[in-house]
Design a protein around this motif. Sequence first.
Motif, mmCIF file in Angstrom:
data_model
loop_
_atom_site.group_PDB
_atom_site.id
_atom_site.type_symbol
_atom_site.label_atom_id
_atom_site.label_comp_id
_atom_site.label_asym_id
_atom_site.label_seq_id
_atom_site.Cartn_x
_atom_site.Cartn_y
_atom_site.Cartn_z
ATOM 1 N N LYS A 1 0.828 -1.206 0.000
ATOM 2 C CA LYS A 1 0.000 0.000 0.000
ATOM 3 C C LYS A 1 0.861 1.255 0.000
ATOM 4 O O LYS A 1 0.558 2.227 -0.698
ATOM 5 C CB LYS A 1 -0.922 -0.005 1.227
ATOM 6 N N MET B 1 -5.303 -2.057 2.896
ATOM 7 C CA MET B 1 -5.176 -2.647 1.566
ATOM 8 C C MET B 1 -6.134 -3.834 1.524
ATOM 9 O O MET B 1 -5.865 -4.895 2.103
ATOM 10 C CB MET B 1 -3.740 -3.129 1.326
ATOM 11 N N LYS C 1 2.208 1.919 -3.371
ATOM 12 C CA LYS C 1 1.170 2.505 -4.228
ATOM 13 C C LYS C 1 0.999 3.990 -3.932
ATOM 14 O O LYS C 1 0.862 4.809 -4.848
ATOM 15 C CB LYS C 1 -0.138 1.748 -4.013
ATOM 16 N N SER D 1 -10.682 -0.130 -4.755
ATOM 17 C CA SER D 1 -9.600 0.837 -4.945
ATOM 18 C C SER D 1 -10.050 2.243 -4.592
ATOM 19 O O SER D 1 -9.241 3.083 -4.192
ATOM 20 C CB SER D 1 -9.107 0.793 -6.392
ATOM 21 N N TYR E 1 -1.571 -5.604 4.548
ATOM 22 C CA TYR E 1 -2.965 -5.182 4.415
ATOM 23 C C TYR E 1 -3.386 -4.105 5.411
ATOM 24 O O TYR E 1 -4.308 -3.344 5.130
ATOM 25 C CB TYR E 1 -3.884 -6.410 4.552
ATOM 26 N N ASN F 1 1.095 0.805 7.235
ATOM 27 C CA ASN F 1 2.181 0.860 6.254
ATOM 28 C C ASN F 1 3.523 0.620 6.946
ATOM 29 O O ASN F 1 3.763 1.174 8.025
ATOM 30 C CB ASN F 1 2.205 2.221 5.563
ATOM 31 N N GLU G 1 -10.607 2.319 -0.298
ATOM 32 C CA GLU G 1 -9.470 2.074 0.590
ATOM 33 C C GLU G 1 -8.959 3.362 1.221
ATOM 34 O O GLU G 1 -8.904 4.403 0.572
ATOM 35 C CB GLU G 1 -8.328 1.412 -0.179
#
Length: 837
Positions: free
Chosen positions: A601, A792, A604, A784, A635, A638, A787
């Motif tokens: 995550k 995640m 991303k 998407s 998930y 971070n 979230e």
Amino acid sequence: MKNKTIIISSFRKMTQSSKRFISLLCMALLGVGFYAGISSTSQDMLSTLDSYLDQTQAYDLQIQSTLGLTKADVTSLEKLSDVASVQGIYAKDELIEPVARTTTRQENDETAIAKVIGVPKQLNKITLVKGQLPQKDNEIVVEEAYLKKNKVKIGDSLKMNDPDLTNETYQIVGTVKSPLYFSKVHRGTTSLGDGRIDYFMYVKPSVFKQDMYSAIALTVKGAKQEMTSQTAYLDRISAAKKEVETIKNAQETQRFETVYADYLSPVALASGQVNRDSLPPAKWYITDRQDDTGYKDFVDATKSIAKVGRVFPVVFYVIAVLISLVSMARMVEEDRSEIGTLKALGFSNPAIALKYVLFSLSATLVGGIIGMIIGLNLIPNLIWNIYTTLFVIPKFIVLFQPIYCLTGLAIALICICGGALIAVYRELIYTPSILMRPKAPKAGKRILLEHVPAIWNRFSFSNKIVMRNLFRYKTRAIVTILGIAGCTALILAGFGLKDSITDIVNYQYGNVFKYDKLVSLKANTDDKTLLNVLSENDQVAHTANLSMATKKVSSHGKAYDVTVVVPDDTKTFKQVISLNDINRDKQAVSLNGNQAIVSQKLAKLLKVKEKDTITFKDSRDEIHEVKVGKIVENYIQNYVYLPKATSQAILGEYETNVIAIKLKNKLSAQADQKFDASLMTNQSVASVINSKTTVTMINDTMTSLNLVVLILIVSSAILAFVVMYNLATINISERKREIATLKVLGFYDQETDAYITKENTIFTIVGIILGLVSGVYLCHFIISTCETDTLMFVRHVNTISFVFATALTVSFTLIVNVMTHFSLKKIDMIDALKNIE
């Protein structure tokens, strides 16, 4: 006069075509109601929280210190220009034991851990629920959950053995709610017991013998006028925090000098027996509401609901456009002769179109207004009742949100009335003479199957007619299939979203985190004694020394606070945390070299991939760049994982502050609690995080979001039924003469039903197949979108969800087929077959 005639004709049409009118009304009701309701829920929840925190004068900033805080600190803070009000707080973590009950003591009574706070005068005001606030030093108020779980009542007493308090026994005189603890899940951590705070309680401030404050709460000027968590509010808080930091060092130094005055005297320093640097420093920790886990969970929940509200209604409205277009096109086609007559009598095209616009406008306005009323009241209250399992706020505020209502209604008007205009103007291009004649029926054509005799010759006569009709009425067939596919996709997306939400906990604490306990160590303590104890414990399988700290990591102009994990030994680290490469089928990777391993995550968010670089800031605000080695599965939250050597090069000397423990076998609840309590007796341990507790808390949060998804599924199911019934009604009205002919020719009711229901069945099968495929992509798109920065979701849809979505759509088809049977029986053969010329 002409307009009056058109208006009267339009209202007559509403009664003559009541089913069509009701179907358009239902489309508008569902679209506007769902959009307005789900969109306003987020704002209502945020407004409720903001109002509650404003009424209770909840803190905007809070300061804590390693050596306590004093009245001098309060005075210094009051002088700051951005600070509105300041209040010192007395609080302690205490072991609570119920005594002198009015009811019989239970054998399974256990000592609870509570945060005991002095009743505030100005900030963080508590709300009295029952009884009264403490009037004497031996009185206490508690939260309702303490009474229920421990089976005690107001009037009973509890005991706290603490020499820093004036009393040992306290009588419960009331129950309260606190703006500091509106989350039922998060109560904070402590160095007592198993490391978890169970309850909050309030006593008179005079109960505390200590001179120093446990914390200082303050509010920021102008912050109350802004909506909490919004940009304007956060900007004010950020500015105030920077101002507080300007006096931070001076106040820390002053407190340090005061506490260690005896140790820092010239004589003591000259003797060499005291080293200034060896004394624990006075360090301020400045936090805001965003740092409170319960507050952050609430705000994240409102954001998720808002994002869902922006995605699902789009599909609702797309389906509404298709259905309204077909429905109005059919109505206009039925009125061709009347339209031609009106044109011949001199009525203008806009005047004729007004009849159908009024028809669709009335249906949309009535349905939209009903949808607003239902949506604005039912959906927010329903979702709020779901979240009351997690949060305790006295009163939910439902606001009238005109922007969402008007936007939803405007979209519905464009979709439905726009469909009516397109349908009527497609006919108005013709001359009166053409319009007054019935529209020529579509010519029958040979279909592809007829060129395959091996298949075609095996069909019965009625089945051949059905197959020809499927391709004869192409527009209706396409719209029916798309309508069913859209509704199936919505239902599957709802179930898929539930699957994705539910599974992230299992994936995080099954695939990634293998440990059962995470033990935080006190600063400047030796962990060897604890490690020796753990090594001798038969229940412990593996332990790993870790350094965990929150650092700001940035790349491509974006920066995020993440947890940086540095293991002391990579071999033991593998036993407690698995690093699975998402780019290579989740193969396990090792933490070595001089590269960082980044959770998926975060990669991303920062828009980085392997071999890119990320930037760290050390304690001196110096910049360090590290290359990204692998991107790994994760998930929740971070993480960045660094090898020990790399960490020392950019962040300074390594120091273990966390020990991860993996047990040999799962423990019972009682044994698990006993294990945690034994850890807390060690002088090196600051707190214990139990994976079971963490999983339970996250699951509670996810359960509430699952129930919100259930609302989406139910709404989609209702839409599916309305669409299928509407299309079936259009199909029957389109083919009355055809069906009446079959009846005259002697077809039985069952044969006549099959003539229509077989088509519905085929359309349903094709629609379901397309809907299941598109539903997977819709689910991924919604995931998407919904979230948060710290979650995640798992991108998958369980097999059972496909079964449920299919079963719901099939059940609606069966219900519509039954209703179709009764509609077919009511067809008047003489009226349907009479010559309309």
